[in-house]
Design an enzyme around this catalytic site. Structure first.
Site, short mmCIF file in Angstrom:
data_model
loop_
_atom_site.label_atom_id
_atom_site.label_comp_id
_atom_site.label_asym_id
_atom_site.label_seq_id
_atom_site.Cartn_x
_atom_site.Cartn_y
_atom_site.Cartn_z
N ASP A 28 0.87 -1.16 0.00
CA ASP A 28 0.00 0.00 0.00
C ASP A 28 0.92 1.22 0.00
O ASP A 28 2.13 1.09 0.20
CB ASP A 28 -0.88 -0.03 1.26
CG ASP A 28 -1.68 1.23 1.45
OD1 ASP A 28 -2.35 1.66 0.50
OD2 ASP A 28 -1.61 1.80 2.55
N ASP A 30 -0.05 5.21 1.11
CA ASP A 30 -0.23 6.16 2.21
C ASP A 30 -0.30 5.44 3.55
O ASP A 30 -1.13 4.54 3.74
CB ASP A 30 -1.51 6.97 2.00
CG ASP A 30 -1.37 7.97 0.86
OD1 ASP A 30 -0.44 8.79 0.92
OD2 ASP A 30 -2.18 7.92 -0.08
N THR A 121 -2.62 0.95 -4.43
CA THR A 121 -3.05 2.11 -3.67
C THR A 121 -4.43 2.59 -4.09
O THR A 121 -4.84 2.43 -5.24
CB THR A 121 -2.04 3.26 -3.82
OG1 THR A 121 -2.52 4.43 -3.16
CG2 THR A 121 -1.77 3.58 -5.29
N SER A 122 -5.13 3.21 -3.14
CA SER A 122 -6.44 3.80 -3.45
C SER A 122 -6.29 5.18 -4.08
O SER A 122 -7.28 5.77 -4.50
CB SER A 122 -7.28 3.91 -2.17
OG SER A 122 -7.59 2.62 -1.67
N LYS A 153 -10.54 -1.01 -2.29
CA LYS A 153 -10.43 -1.65 -0.98
C LYS A 153 -11.65 -1.25 -0.13
O LYS A 153 -12.10 -0.12 -0.21
CB LYS A 153 -9.15 -1.20 -0.28
CG LYS A 153 -7.87 -1.51 -1.05
CD LYS A 153 -6.66 -0.85 -0.39
CE LYS A 153 -5.39 -1.06 -1.21
NZ LYS A 153 -4.22 -0.36 -0.63
N ASP A 178 -1.48 -0.73 6.22
CA ASP A 178 -1.67 -0.07 7.51
C ASP A 178 -3.13 0.20 7.83
O ASP A 178 -3.47 0.46 8.98
CB ASP A 178 -0.91 1.27 7.53
CG ASP A 178 -1.63 2.34 6.73
OD1 ASP A 178 -1.86 3.43 7.28
OD2 ASP A 178 -1.94 2.10 5.56
#
Length: 239
Positions: A28, A30, A121-122, A153, A178
Site C-alpha cells: 500500500d 499512504d 493504492t487507493s 479496498k 496499515d
C-alpha cells in the site's frame, strides 16, 4: 511453486524475528510507504467543514479507501460526486509539504527486484507518482491505482490484479498495509499480511489478530535468490 505457510504470526512483543519466504511483495502507499497524514487530514477537514460533517467520523472510515467512495458516502444529497472527488484530488496533488518516507522504506524497495514488487493504492496514478517522488521513493514498474480497478479496498480486486500482473499466486505473496480497508482486502485475497505502523484510530484490533506487525522497515531485511523458473524467492526477516 507454492511455499508452506509460516507459523502463526507473532506480536510486537515477541523476541524472535519472523521469516517470510515469498515470490512477490505488494505495498500500500499512504501510511505504509509514505507518511502523508498531515495533508490527508487537512483535505478531509476542509471537506467536513464545508458541509458541516463529522470530521472524526470521516477520518475513521476513509483511511485506505478511494476518495470517491468516501465522498459518495458523506456528501450531501444531490452533490456532484465526480466534481467533488476531482476537486479533492487536485487539493491533494498540489500539497506535498511534510510528505516523507517511512523509516527503512527506501532501502527495502531498493533491495527488492522490480519485477517482484507492486504498489496497490487507493490513490490515482498521478497522486501516487507525486507522493512517491515527494517522499524520495522509486515508483515500482507495476502499480495498481484507483483507476485500475472497478472495486476499491476493502475489495481484494486490486491485490489480486497486482499478483496476477507479477505472475504470482496469492499464497506466495505478502502484503504490507496499515489501514483496515487494505488489511481486509489483502486477507480476502488470501495473502499473508504485515501491518505497518502503530494502531491508529479506526483500526480494527480483531481484524489484525494473527497478522505480523512492524513499526516501520528500519529493522526489516531481505535476501533475494533466483528461482529455477526465472522468478525470485524473497526471504524477509521481520523484527
Amino acid at each position: 511453486m507454492s511455499h508452506p505457510a509460516e507459523p502463526a504470526a507473532h506480536t510486537e512483543s515477541a523476541s524472535q524475528p519472523s521469516v517470510l519466504t515469498v515470490r512477490a511483495v505488494l505495498f500500500d502507499m499512504d501510511g505504509t510507504l509514505v507518511d502523508s497524514t498531515a495533508i490527508v487530514e487537512q483535505v478531509w477537514l476542509e471537506f467536513a467543514e464545508r458541509y458541516g460533517l463529522d470530521f472524526s467520523e470521516i477520518l475513521r472510515t476513509s483511511h485506505g479507501v478511494q476518495a470517491g467512495d468516501t465522498v459518495r458516502r458523506y456528501a450531501p444529497a444531490g452533490s456532484d460526486i465526480e466534481a467533488l472527488t476531482a476537486e479533492l484530488g487536485e487539493m491533494e496533488r498540489s500539497r506535498t509539504d511534510g510528505v516523507i518516507a517511512l523509516p527503512g522504506a527506501e532501502a527495502l524497495l531498493a533491495g527488492l527486484p522490480d519485477d517482484a514488487i507492486a504498489l496497490v493504492t487507493s490513490a490515482d496514478r498521478i497522486l501516487a507518482e507525486i507522493r512517491m517522488q515527494a517522499a524520495g521513493l522509486t515508483m515500482p514498474s507495476t502499480a495498481v491505482t484507483a483507476e485500475s480497478v472497478t472495486r476499491g479496498k476493502p475489495h481484494p480486486e486490486g491485490y489480486l490484479k497486482a499478483a496476477a500482473l507479477l505472475g504470482a499466486d496469492p499464497a506466495d505473496v505478502v502484503v504490507f498495509e496499515d489501514a483496515p480497508a487494505g488489511i481486509a482486502a489483502a486477507r480476502a485475497a488470501g495473502m499473508r499480511t504485515v501491518v505497518v505502523g502503530e494502531a491508529a484510530a479506526g483500526h480494527n484490533a480483531e481484524l489484525e489478530q494473527g497478522l505480523w506487525r512492524i513499526p516501520d522497515y528500519s529493522a526489516v531485511t531481505v535476501t533475494v535468490v533466483k528461482d529455477h523458473d526465472g522468478g525470485h524467492l524473497l526471504t524477509l526477516n521481520l523484527p
